[in-house]
Scaffold this active site. Structure first.
Site, mmCIF file in Angstrom:
data_model
loop_
_atom_site.group_PDB
_atom_site.id
_atom_site.type_symbol
_atom_site.label_atom_id
_atom_site.label_comp_id
_atom_site.label_asym_id
_atom_site.label_seq_id
_atom_site.Cartn_x
_atom_site.Cartn_y
_atom_site.Cartn_z
ATOM 1 N N ILE A 1 -3.903 3.525 1.722
ATOM 2 C CA ILE A 1 -4.211 4.061 2.987
ATOM 3 C C ILE A 1 -5.415 4.946 2.973
ATOM 4 O O ILE A 1 -6.209 5.005 4.005
ATOM 5 C CB ILE A 1 -2.912 4.418 3.679
ATOM 6 C CG1 ILE A 1 -3.290 4.198 5.214
ATOM 7 C CG2 ILE A 1 -2.777 5.963 3.623
ATOM 8 C CD1 ILE A 1 -2.286 4.605 6.250
ATOM 9 N N TYR B 1 0.766 -1.292 -0.013
ATOM 10 C CA TYR B 1 -0.150 0.044 -0.004
ATOM 11 C C TYR B 1 0.943 1.303 -0.143
ATOM 12 O O TYR B 1 1.998 1.305 0.588
ATOM 13 C CB TYR B 1 -1.033 0.195 1.326
ATOM 14 C CG TYR B 1 -0.576 0.325 2.452
ATOM 15 C CD1 TYR B 1 -0.356 1.419 3.263
ATOM 16 C CD2 TYR B 1 -0.063 -0.860 3.545
ATOM 17 C CE1 TYR B 1 0.214 1.735 4.350
ATOM 18 C CE2 TYR B 1 0.569 -0.358 4.604
ATOM 19 C CZ TYR B 1 0.626 0.813 5.143
ATOM 20 O OH TYR B 1 0.917 0.904 6.374
ATOM 21 N N CYS B 2 0.173 2.509 -0.551
ATOM 22 C CA CYS B 2 0.642 3.567 -0.315
ATOM 23 C C CYS B 2 -0.369 4.655 -0.062
ATOM 24 O O CYS B 2 -1.360 4.241 0.709
ATOM 25 C CB CYS B 2 1.368 4.019 -1.950
ATOM 26 S SG CYS B 2 0.391 4.274 -3.228
ATOM 27 N N HIS B 3 -0.411 5.770 -0.525
ATOM 28 C CA HIS B 3 -1.337 6.795 -0.150
ATOM 29 C C HIS B 3 -2.710 6.387 -0.933
ATOM 30 O O HIS B 3 -3.558 6.363 -0.330
ATOM 31 C CB HIS B 3 -0.867 8.296 -0.414
ATOM 32 C CG HIS B 3 -2.223 9.107 -0.027
ATOM 33 N ND1 HIS B 3 -2.611 9.985 -0.936
ATOM 34 C CD2 HIS B 3 -2.784 9.434 1.149
ATOM 35 C CE1 HIS B 3 -3.416 10.660 -0.175
ATOM 36 N NE2 HIS B 3 -3.450 10.562 0.884
#
Length: 82
Positions: free
Chosen positions: A69, A41-43
């Site tokens: 996220i 995951y990232c933003h």
């Protein structure tokens, strides 16, 4: 696995999660287990999609957390939005 920057990680993260910034992934890939699913995951999901494709190309089992996220914080209200 969180592939965001340290500053983003310091603000909010999913517990528990491994932290390897995207720009360090290639040099740290040997730290990852090949026998487990890695959820990346990232933003918002863009950087993690790149990391997921890279991991799959190298023989890892990986999936991208759609929406990153940012979307996950809709489920887990303890995670700060940014």
């Amino acid at each position: 696995m969180d592939v965001r920057t340290k500053q983003e990680r310091d603000f909010a993260y999913i517990k528990p999660s491994l932290f390897i910034p995207l720009n360090e992934l290639e040099s740290k890939i040997d730290e990852l287990p090949k026998d487990k699913l890695i959820v990346v995951y990232c933003h918002s999901g863009t950087r993690s999609a790149y990391a997921t494709a890279f991991l799959k190309q190298k023989g890892y089992t990986a999936e991208n957390l759609d929406g990153g996220i940012n979307s996950y914080s809709e489920i887990d209200k303890k995670i700060k939005k940014y």
